[in-house]
Enzyme design. Sequence first.
Site, PDB file in Angstrom:
ATOM      1  N   ALA A 185       0.802  -1.280  -0.147  1.00  0.00           N
ATOM      2  CA  ALA A 185       0.017  -0.212   0.016  1.00  0.00           C
ATOM      3  C   ALA A 185       1.009   1.166  -0.126  1.00  0.00           C
ATOM      4  O   ALA A 185       0.286   2.416  -0.401  1.00  0.00           O
ATOM      5  CB  ALA A 185      -1.085   0.073   1.265  1.00  0.00           C
TER       6      ALA A 185
ATOM      7  N   VAL B 112      -4.474  -3.349  -4.681  1.00  0.00           N
ATOM      8  CA  VAL B 112      -5.529  -3.688  -5.474  1.00  0.00           C
ATOM      9  C   VAL B 112      -6.114  -2.801  -6.414  1.00  0.00           C
ATOM     10  O   VAL B 112      -7.456  -2.647  -6.663  1.00  0.00           O
ATOM     11  CB  VAL B 112      -6.672  -4.383  -4.436  1.00  0.00           C
ATOM     12  CG1 VAL B 112      -6.375  -5.462  -3.959  1.00  0.00           C
ATOM     13  CG2 VAL B 112      -6.946  -3.345  -3.462  1.00  0.00           C
TER      14      VAL B 112
ATOM     15  N   CYS C 224     -28.106 -13.479  -9.939  1.00  0.00           N
ATOM     16  CA  CYS C 224     -28.907 -14.633  -8.738  1.00  0.00           C
ATOM     17  C   CYS C 224     -29.527 -13.971  -7.447  1.00  0.00           C
ATOM     18  O   CYS C 224     -29.712 -14.613  -6.665  1.00  0.00           O
ATOM     19  CB  CYS C 224     -27.780 -15.755  -8.687  1.00  0.00           C
ATOM     20  SG  CYS C 224     -26.602 -15.341  -7.416  1.00  0.00           S
TER      21      CYS C 224
ATOM     22  N   PHE D 146      -3.176   1.003   5.089  1.00  0.00           N
ATOM     23  CA  PHE D 146      -3.692   0.444   6.450  1.00  0.00           C
ATOM     24  C   PHE D 146      -3.162   0.572   7.707  1.00  0.00           C
ATOM     25  O   PHE D 146      -3.663   0.962   8.840  1.00  0.00           O
ATOM     26  CB  PHE D 146      -4.186  -0.987   6.205  1.00  0.00           C
ATOM     27  CG  PHE D 146      -5.196  -1.127   5.332  1.00  0.00           C
ATOM     28  CD1 PHE D 146      -6.112  -0.242   4.476  1.00  0.00           C
ATOM     29  CD2 PHE D 146      -5.637  -2.338   4.788  1.00  0.00           C
ATOM     30  CE1 PHE D 146      -7.098  -0.413   3.717  1.00  0.00           C
ATOM     31  CE2 PHE D 146      -6.498  -2.803   3.634  1.00  0.00           C
ATOM     32  CZ  PHE D 146      -7.292  -1.789   3.415  1.00  0.00           C
TER      33      PHE D 146
ATOM     34  N   SER E  76       5.783  -1.573   1.870  1.00  0.00           N
ATOM     35  CA  SER E  76       4.869  -2.613   2.677  1.00  0.00           C
ATOM     36  C   SER E  76       5.475  -2.886   4.138  1.00  0.00           C
ATOM     37  O   SER E  76       6.545  -3.172   4.101  1.00  0.00           O
ATOM     38  CB  SER E  76       4.946  -4.088   2.069  1.00  0.00           C
ATOM     39  OG  SER E  76       4.155  -5.107   2.614  1.00  0.00           O
ATOM     40  N   SER E  77       4.239  -2.919   4.894  1.00  0.00           N
ATOM     41  CA  SER E  77       4.433  -3.130   6.311  1.00  0.00           C
ATOM     42  C   SER E  77       5.123  -4.972   6.339  1.00  0.00           C
ATOM     43  O   SER E  77       5.752  -4.975   7.513  1.00  0.00           O
ATOM     44  CB  SER E  77       3.512  -3.017   7.374  1.00  0.00           C
ATOM     45  OG  SER E  77       2.212  -3.658   7.043  1.00  0.00           O
TER      46      SER E  77
ATOM     47  N   HIS F 284      -3.448  -9.899  -4.220  1.00  0.00           N
ATOM     48  CA  HIS F 284      -4.874  -9.805  -3.403  1.00  0.00           C
ATOM     49  C   HIS F 284      -5.956  -9.453  -4.191  1.00  0.00           C
ATOM     50  O   HIS F 284      -7.033  -8.675  -3.752  1.00  0.00           O
ATOM     51  CB  HIS F 284      -4.367  -8.526  -2.125  1.00  0.00           C
ATOM     52  CG  HIS F 284      -3.578  -9.248  -1.305  1.00  0.00           C
ATOM     53  ND1 HIS F 284      -2.803  -8.380  -0.349  1.00  0.00           N
ATOM     54  CD2 HIS F 284      -3.103 -10.331  -0.988  1.00  0.00           C
ATOM     55  CE1 HIS F 284      -2.163  -9.045   0.521  1.00  0.00           C
ATOM     56  NE2 HIS F 284      -2.205 -10.418  -0.087  1.00  0.00           N
TER      57      HIS F 284
HETATM   58  P1  NAD Z   1       0.469  -1.686   5.138  1.00  0.00           P
HETATM   59  O1  NAD Z   1      -0.613  -0.425   4.932  1.00  0.00           O
HETATM   60  O2  NAD Z   1       0.339  -2.579   6.112  1.00  0.00           O
HETATM   61  O3  NAD Z   1       1.853  -0.962   4.946  1.00  0.00           O
HETATM   62  C1  NAD Z   1       2.288   0.266   4.227  1.00  0.00           C
HETATM   63  C2  NAD Z   1       3.679   0.369   4.485  1.00  0.00           C
HETATM   64  O4  NAD Z   1       4.272   1.435   3.615  1.00  0.00           O
HETATM   65  C3  NAD Z   1       3.806   1.056   5.828  1.00  0.00           C
HETATM   66  O5  NAD Z   1       4.921   0.350   6.623  1.00  0.00           O
HETATM   67  C4  NAD Z   1       4.186   2.483   5.696  1.00  0.00           C
HETATM   68  O6  NAD Z   1       5.436   3.032   6.456  1.00  0.00           O
HETATM   69  C5  NAD Z   1       4.787   2.402   4.307  1.00  0.00           C
HETATM   70  N1  NAD Z   1       4.730   3.707   3.383  1.00  0.00           N
HETATM   71  C6  NAD Z   1       3.606   4.613   3.544  1.00  0.00           C
HETATM   72  N2  NAD Z   1       3.795   5.473   2.415  1.00  0.00           N
HETATM   73  C7  NAD Z   1       5.255   5.369   1.930  1.00  0.00           C
HETATM   74  C8  NAD Z   1       5.973   5.931   1.153  1.00  0.00           C
HETATM   75  N3  NAD Z   1       5.447   6.952   0.394  1.00  0.00           N
HETATM   76  N4  NAD Z   1       7.196   5.345   0.727  1.00  0.00           N
HETATM   77  C9  NAD Z   1       7.501   4.422   1.335  1.00  0.00           C
HETATM   78  N5  NAD Z   1       6.793   3.563   2.516  1.00  0.00           N
HETATM   79  C10 NAD Z   1       5.734   4.141   2.679  1.00  0.00           C
HETATM   80  O7  NAD Z   1       0.273  -2.185   3.639  1.00  0.00           O
HETATM   81  P2  NAD Z   1       0.698  -3.597   2.761  1.00  0.00           P
HETATM   82  O8  NAD Z   1       2.028  -4.119   3.454  1.00  0.00           O
HETATM   83  O9  NAD Z   1       0.590  -3.419   1.455  1.00  0.00           O
HETATM   84  O10 NAD Z   1      -0.547  -4.256   3.458  1.00  0.00           O
HETATM   85  C11 NAD Z   1      -1.897  -4.208   3.512  1.00  0.00           C
HETATM   86  C12 NAD Z   1      -2.814  -4.679   2.768  1.00  0.00           C
HETATM   87  O11 NAD Z   1      -3.399  -3.593   2.534  1.00  0.00           O
HETATM   88  C13 NAD Z   1      -2.456  -5.532   1.464  1.00  0.00           C
HETATM   89  O12 NAD Z   1      -3.280  -6.649   1.464  1.00  0.00           O
HETATM   90  C14 NAD Z   1      -3.208  -4.612   0.300  1.00  0.00           C
HETATM   91  O13 NAD Z   1      -4.002  -5.264  -0.520  1.00  0.00           O
HETATM   92  C15 NAD Z   1      -4.172  -3.642   1.110  1.00  0.00           C
HETATM   93  N6  NAD Z   1      -4.135  -2.141   0.788  1.00  0.00           N
HETATM   94  C16 NAD Z   1      -3.978  -1.730  -0.512  1.00  0.00           C
HETATM   95  C17 NAD Z   1      -4.165  -0.515  -0.979  1.00  0.00           C
HETATM   96  C18 NAD Z   1      -3.960  -0.275  -2.501  1.00  0.00           C
HETATM   97  O14 NAD Z   1      -4.402  -1.108  -3.365  1.00  0.00           O
HETATM   98  N7  NAD Z   1      -3.532   0.836  -2.839  1.00  0.00           N
HETATM   99  C19 NAD Z   1      -4.386   0.533  -0.084  1.00  0.00           C
HETATM  100  C20 NAD Z   1      -4.363  -0.027   1.197  1.00  0.00           C
HETATM  101  C21 NAD Z   1      -4.508  -1.290   1.828  1.00  0.00           C
HETATM  102 ZN    ZN Z   2     -24.789 -14.396  -8.418  1.00  0.00          ZN
END
Ligand code: NAD
Ligand code: ZN
Length: 268
Positions: free
Chosen positions: A25, A104, A156, A36, A194-195, A120
């Site tokens: 994210a 996503v 459905c 998130f 990603s966290s 995802h």
């Molecule tokens: P996460 O929210 O757990 O972690 C995001 C990480 O990114 C954090 O550790 C944060 O410190 C870091 N971060 C934020 N902005 C940044 C930047 N500009 N540069 C560098 N780092 C930055 O997200 P995750 O690890 O992807 O896992 C969460 C779940 O959230 C996934 O399953 C995903 O599908 C979903 N998600 C997706 C979206 C999207 O599609 N844009 C948005 C929110 C959540």
């Molecule tokens: Zn249906």
Amino acid sequence: MDQDQIRDLAQAVKQARHFVVLTGAGASTESGLPDFRSKTGLWRGVDPVSLISMSALRRRPVEFYQFYRMRFSHLWGAKPNPVHHVLASLQKEGLLKRVITQNVDGLHQAAGSEGVIELHGSLRECLCLDCGRSFPARLIDVDVQSAADIPRCPECGGMLKPGVVLFEEPLPADAIEAAIDEATQSDLFLVVGSSLEVGPANQLPVLAVQSGAQLGVLNLTPTFVDHRARWVIREKAGQVLTALAAELGIPARVENRSTGDLGEATPG
Ligand code: NAD
Ligand code: ZN
């Protein structure tokens, strides 16, 4: 920014035989899509993580659909940012093999990345829990105030869910298999925004290291694999990747693409 690290990473990118990137994210926050787990990622004081499960969909549907409506409101206008653009450019230049994403939002594809592995699913479609058909996400982008407003499958009458993998659901088998294959083959693996708190995606960098890859982590906050990484850069990923493109002497984006706006007209 630590220019020595950028220079060293650029060198590794040039030498890599199979360079793979895993995004989360944090790759899309610079496009205005909240993540998130950052403090700003919360929604009305509610932890989104408690809402993105099958049981939340069944037990708290009103809140669930309202949360997704908020996500759609960000999604429709979102455009790729330098993270997506530089990764697409690296691939076009033949330096990057594949992007694996937990996101996503479809923004890697909008920037021109090819063969993106979406672990995802996609927020741009929705699925019927009964008949399994998929529809444009607009069907569930509706104002749900009570149980009577809950959107239903046009075929459905079944319950509709966003086309994303919720907690308590398995990952799409073909995507996770392809991702494992890429991680195993990689000799350079970069985590971007990603966290790494969500499995099994968070095992991919571990697998890559076990398979002999060098690891880099571009994330604002620490992750559990940082101690295994050669590069750990805690700055905005868009700035880091822009600096990397400059160091490599490649364009910061793939030109001649349409607007890069996936808009409402082309969900899916
Ligand atoms: P996460 O929210 O757990 O972690 C995001 C990480 O990114 C954090 O550790 C944060 O410190 C870091 N971060 C934020 N902005 C940044 C930047 N500009 N540069 C560098 N780092 C930055 O997200 P995750 O690890 O992807 O896992 C969460 C779940 O959230 C996934 O399953 C995903 O599908 C979903 N998600 C997706 C979206 C999207 O599609 N844009 C948005 C929110 C959540
Ligand atoms: Zn249906």
